[in-house]
Scaffold this active site. Structure first.
Site, PDB file in Angstrom:
ATOM      1  N   LYS A  35      52.316  17.630  37.716  1.00 55.82           N
ATOM      2  CA  LYS A  35      51.166  18.224  37.047  1.00 55.82           C
ATOM      3  C   LYS A  35      51.330  18.128  35.523  1.00 55.82           C
ATOM      4  O   LYS A  35      50.405  17.771  34.799  1.00 55.82           O
ATOM      5  CB  LYS A  35      51.082  19.705  37.447  1.00 55.82           C
ATOM      6  N   GLU A 154      41.769  38.386  32.638  1.00 53.62           N
ATOM      7  CA  GLU A 154      40.848  37.275  32.437  1.00 53.62           C
ATOM      8  C   GLU A 154      39.609  37.507  33.299  1.00 53.62           C
ATOM      9  O   GLU A 154      39.724  37.930  34.434  1.00 53.62           O
ATOM     10  CB  GLU A 154      41.566  35.991  32.890  1.00 53.62           C
ATOM     11  N   LEU A 156      37.123  34.992  33.571  1.00 53.67           N
ATOM     12  CA  LEU A 156      36.355  33.738  33.633  1.00 53.67           C
ATOM     13  C   LEU A 156      35.874  33.401  35.041  1.00 53.67           C
ATOM     14  O   LEU A 156      36.520  33.712  36.034  1.00 53.67           O
ATOM     15  CB  LEU A 156      37.154  32.586  33.034  1.00 53.67           C
ATOM     16  N   LYS A 223      39.909  45.078  35.574  1.00 58.77           N
ATOM     17  CA  LYS A 223      39.722  43.783  36.232  1.00 58.77           C
ATOM     18  C   LYS A 223      39.403  43.956  37.727  1.00 58.77           C
ATOM     19  O   LYS A 223      38.433  43.405  38.250  1.00 58.77           O
ATOM     20  CB  LYS A 223      40.991  42.943  36.036  1.00 58.77           C
ATOM     21  N   ALA A 271      21.053  36.904  47.517  1.00 59.45           N
ATOM     22  CA  ALA A 271      21.486  37.041  48.915  1.00 59.45           C
ATOM     23  C   ALA A 271      21.827  35.665  49.474  1.00 59.45           C
ATOM     24  O   ALA A 271      21.272  34.653  49.047  1.00 59.45           O
ATOM     25  CB  ALA A 271      20.375  37.687  49.737  1.00 59.45           C
ATOM     26  N   GLY A 276      33.060  33.890  48.315  1.00 62.58           N
ATOM     27  CA  GLY A 276      34.369  33.321  48.620  1.00 62.58           C
ATOM     28  C   GLY A 276      35.085  33.105  47.307  1.00 62.58           C
ATOM     29  O   GLY A 276      34.829  33.807  46.337  1.00 62.58           O
ATOM     30  N   CYS A 279      39.074  34.664  43.722  1.00 61.14           N
ATOM     31  CA  CYS A 279      39.219  36.016  43.150  1.00 61.14           C
ATOM     32  C   CYS A 279      38.698  37.133  44.051  1.00 61.14           C
ATOM     33  O   CYS A 279      39.465  38.035  44.414  1.00 61.14           O
ATOM     34  CB  CYS A 279      38.497  36.084  41.817  1.00 61.14           C
ATOM     35  N   LYS A 282      40.593  38.000  47.373  1.00 63.95           N
ATOM     36  CA  LYS A 282      41.959  38.468  47.082  1.00 63.95           C
ATOM     37  C   LYS A 282      41.924  39.839  46.389  1.00 63.95           C
ATOM     38  O   LYS A 282      42.656  40.750  46.762  1.00 63.95           O
ATOM     39  CB  LYS A 282      42.603  37.413  46.175  1.00 63.95           C
ATOM     40  N   LYS A 339      31.239  27.634  45.631  1.00 62.95           N
ATOM     41  CA  LYS A 339      30.015  27.800  44.846  1.00 62.95           C
ATOM     42  C   LYS A 339      29.804  26.488  44.099  1.00 62.95           C
ATOM     43  O   LYS A 339      30.715  25.636  44.086  1.00 62.95           O
ATOM     44  CB  LYS A 339      30.140  28.993  43.897  1.00 62.95           C
TER      45      LYS A 339
HETATM   46  C1  UDX Z   1      34.569  35.788  39.865  1.00 60.28           C
HETATM   47  C2  UDX Z   1      34.109  36.730  38.739  1.00 60.28           C
HETATM   48  O1  UDX Z   1      32.722  36.509  38.478  1.00 60.28           O
HETATM   49  C3  UDX Z   1      34.932  36.502  37.488  1.00 60.28           C
HETATM   50  O2  UDX Z   1      34.556  37.418  36.486  1.00 60.28           O
HETATM   51  C4  UDX Z   1      36.411  36.686  37.842  1.00 60.28           C
HETATM   52  O3  UDX Z   1      37.230  36.407  36.729  1.00 60.28           O
HETATM   53  C5  UDX Z   1      36.812  35.774  39.001  1.00 60.28           C
HETATM   54  O4  UDX Z   1      35.945  36.005  40.117  1.00 60.28           O
HETATM   55  P1  UDX Z   1      34.239  33.205  40.485  1.00 60.28           P
HETATM   56  O5  UDX Z   1      35.064  33.490  41.699  1.00 60.28           O
HETATM   57  O6  UDX Z   1      34.534  31.978  39.687  1.00 60.28           O
HETATM   58  O7  UDX Z   1      34.332  34.450  39.452  1.00 60.28           O
HETATM   59  O8  UDX Z   1      32.737  33.057  40.957  1.00 60.28           O
HETATM   60  P2  UDX Z   1      31.351  33.846  40.844  1.00 60.28           P
HETATM   61  O9  UDX Z   1      30.378  32.991  40.142  1.00 60.28           O
HETATM   62  O10 UDX Z   1      31.524  35.200  40.340  1.00 60.28           O
HETATM   63  O11 UDX Z   1      30.923  33.892  42.389  1.00 60.28           O
HETATM   64  C6  UDX Z   1      31.762  34.508  43.358  1.00 60.28           C
HETATM   65  C7  UDX Z   1      31.169  34.375  44.730  1.00 60.28           C
HETATM   66  O12 UDX Z   1      30.021  35.197  44.873  1.00 60.28           O
HETATM   67  C8  UDX Z   1      30.715  32.970  45.105  1.00 60.28           C
HETATM   68  O13 UDX Z   1      31.113  32.715  46.429  1.00 60.28           O
HETATM   69  C9  UDX Z   1      29.207  33.018  44.990  1.00 60.28           C
HETATM   70  O14 UDX Z   1      28.577  32.103  45.847  1.00 60.28           O
HETATM   71  C10 UDX Z   1      28.928  34.465  45.397  1.00 60.28           C
HETATM   72  N1  UDX Z   1      27.688  35.011  44.819  1.00 60.28           N
HETATM   73  C11 UDX Z   1      27.601  35.212  43.474  1.00 60.28           C
HETATM   74  C12 UDX Z   1      26.644  35.372  45.656  1.00 60.28           C
HETATM   75  O15 UDX Z   1      26.712  35.202  46.883  1.00 60.28           O
HETATM   76  N2  UDX Z   1      25.514  35.940  45.107  1.00 60.28           N
HETATM   77  C13 UDX Z   1      25.391  36.166  43.773  1.00 60.28           C
HETATM   78  O16 UDX Z   1      24.350  36.693  43.357  1.00 60.28           O
HETATM   79  C14 UDX Z   1      26.467  35.789  42.934  1.00 60.28           C
END
Ligand code: UDX
Length: 456
Positions: A35, A154, A156, A223, A271, A276, A279, A282, A339
């Site tokens: 890596k 974090e 993000l 967090k 909806a 998944g 983050c 877990k 996503k």
């Molecule tokens: C998330 C948090 O948003 C972020 O702040 C944290 O640091 C890490 O976890 P992430 O896992 O990258 O980020 O994705 P996010 O865009 O938040 O979506 C999480 C999940 O929720 C996805 O599976 C997404 O499909 C789902 N989702 C999100 C929905 O089903 N409906 C929504 O309205 C928003």
């Protein structure tokens, strides 16, 4: 400032690259030398908009470099970011072995004054644990060393990580040391003031970024509670969508109407087939575990997890409604990543759904815009298609699992001609139901019932 970032996963790599872009000398460390050599050559192993360009720029300027020598990196740096993984153990409790290992290394290599900063999402109380491990491992030959621990979680989002790192909604600094807090404010000054080259003329630029100063336990809590709340919002809306479906209401209108109330807001109310990623699953499990461990069981969080586990099976139920028996049917699945705009498949609903269809005897063809190899956990019986039309040729059913833009603008007239059955399950409520029905498709969204779905 001289910064070292330990761990070049999602959080570590983005943090390292962005800190170098705002003018620091950043040394990123990983124990995977393959890596490290890829990154030295400018190759990014994750799919993240803008990251590869920034990596190349800062490698060239010399602000950013990569190494597998953790001990040298610690000795050369004033601030040490810990960004290693904390995957869940089967019990839901996070596995802290990587953090413990890094803390031991830090202890052995300490020289002078350093800030040890935790960016990984860690169980509440980990800052204290790191401090203890470092103290137990210090080398008496290294005289005059001192350190402070800071929790700096974090927030993000994958796919928007660079934007979130440069234009965050808040910066949280948890520490008992004023000296460490002052140094952290200095490190983040360009971001707090939004005063750096990349921010100029950027539409995401903010006036100023709020800074939350607190103790390390509260910082770690911010967090977990944020992620748990966001996951709760989605499970809540999914539960409401399921009831809407029974009653013939349309969740799109319902969420629009709800979201106009400023106390509720329209965001994170989409909806679908559930959350998944690396983050939410877990972190919600970890917070629930901690709550239980400390004698304050988290009933809501447990229900949030349960609703989410069931939600992905809505698609299977709907497929049975359309097709009757699934055995021998051809099903085209669009989207593998958890996503859009990421190649991450950790805890992706797609894998559960595809494996279930295969178990029921279907032929499953899958297409994803960026994932071309079989992700971990996917039944190898699934067929990888090279484009969406290949996935849907002679298919009895289309299932949209991930809302990539590419799927919204497909040529549905053409699809109608090449598919055997005109059936669409829209697992993310992003397709134009009226248009699809006009073309002659049977359409089923998640909780979209019979309302207009336009909020008007
Ligand atoms: C998330 C948090 O948003 C972020 O702040 C944290 O640091 C890490 O976890 P992430 O896992 O990258 O980020 O994705 P996010 O865009 O938040 O979506 C999480 C999940 O929720 C996805 O599976 C997404 O499909 C789902 N989702 C999100 C929905 O089903 N409906 C929504 O309205 C928003």
């Amino acid at each position: 400032m001289k910064v070292c970032v330990i761990g070049t996963g999602y959080v570590g790599l983005v943090t390292g690259v962005c800190l170098s872009e705002i003018g620091n000398r950043v040394l990123c460390v990983d124990n995977d030398d393959r890596k490290v050599s890829q990154l030295r050559g400018g190759k990014v192993h994750i799919y993240e908009e803008g990251l590869e360009e920034l990596l190349a720029k800062n490698l060239e300027s010399g602000n950013l470099s990569f190494t597998d020598d953790i001990s040298a990196a610690i000795r050369e740096s004033e601030i040490i970011f810990i960004c290693v993984g904390t995957p869940p153990l089967p019990s839901g409790k996070p596995d802290l072995s990587a953090i413990d290992e890094v803390a031991r290394e830090i202890g052995k290599s300490l020289n002078g004054y350093k800030i040890i900063l935790n960016k990984s999402t860690v169980p509440i109380g980990t800052a204290k644990r790191i401090k203890k491990i470092i103290n137990e491992n210090t080398n008496p030959e290294n005289e005059g060393f001192d350190f402070d621990i800071v929790s700096n979680p974090e927030f993000l989002k994958e796919g928007e990580a660079v934007k979130d790192a440069f234009f965050p909604e808040r910066i949280v600094i948890g520490s008992g040391s004023q000296k460490a807090i002052d140094i952290m404010k200095k490190l983040y000054r360009p971001i707090i003031e939004q005063d750096f080259e990349y921010a100029k003329n950027n539409s995401h630029r903010k006036e100023k970024v709020p800074v939350v100063i607190t103790d390390s336990v509260s910082s770690e809590f911010i967090k977990y509670a944020s992620n748990a709340f966001l996951a709760t919002k989605i499970s809540f809306i999914n539960e409401i969508a399921n009831v809407c479906e029974r009653l013939g209401a349309n969740i799109l209108d319902v969420t629009y109407g709800m979201g106009l109330d400023a106390r509720i807001g329209p965001r994170f109310m989409q909806a679908g087939i559930g959350w998944g990623g690396s983050c939410f699953p877990k972190d919600v499990r970890a917070l629930s575990y901690t709550a239980e461990e400390y004698g304050s069981p988290a009933g809501i969080l447990n229900a949030v997890i349960q609703v989410n586990n069931q939600q992905r099976f809505k698609v299977i139920q709907k497929a049975m409604d359309f097709l009757g028996i699934i055995d021998d049917k051809i099903i085209g699945v669009l989207g593998l990543s958890f996503k859009p705009n990421t190649n991450d498949t950790r805890e992706a609903p797609s894998i559960t759904i595809i494996n279930k269809f295969l178990e029921l005897g279907a032929e499953v063809r899958v297409y994803d815009p960026v994932i071309k190899d079989y992700p971990e956990g996917l039944d190898p019986g699934a067929i990888m298609a090279v484009d969406p039309y290949g996935a849907l040729e002679r298919a009895d059913l289309m299932v949209l699992v991930t809302e990539w833009d590419e799927f919204i603008s497909l040529d549905f007239e053409r699809l109608k001609n090449i598919m055997s059955g005109p059936n669409i399950i829209d697992g993310r409520n992003v397709l134009d139901r009226e248009k699809l029905q006009e073309i002659g498709f049977n359409y089923s969204g998640i909780g979209t019932g019979t309302g207009t779905g336009t909020g008007s």
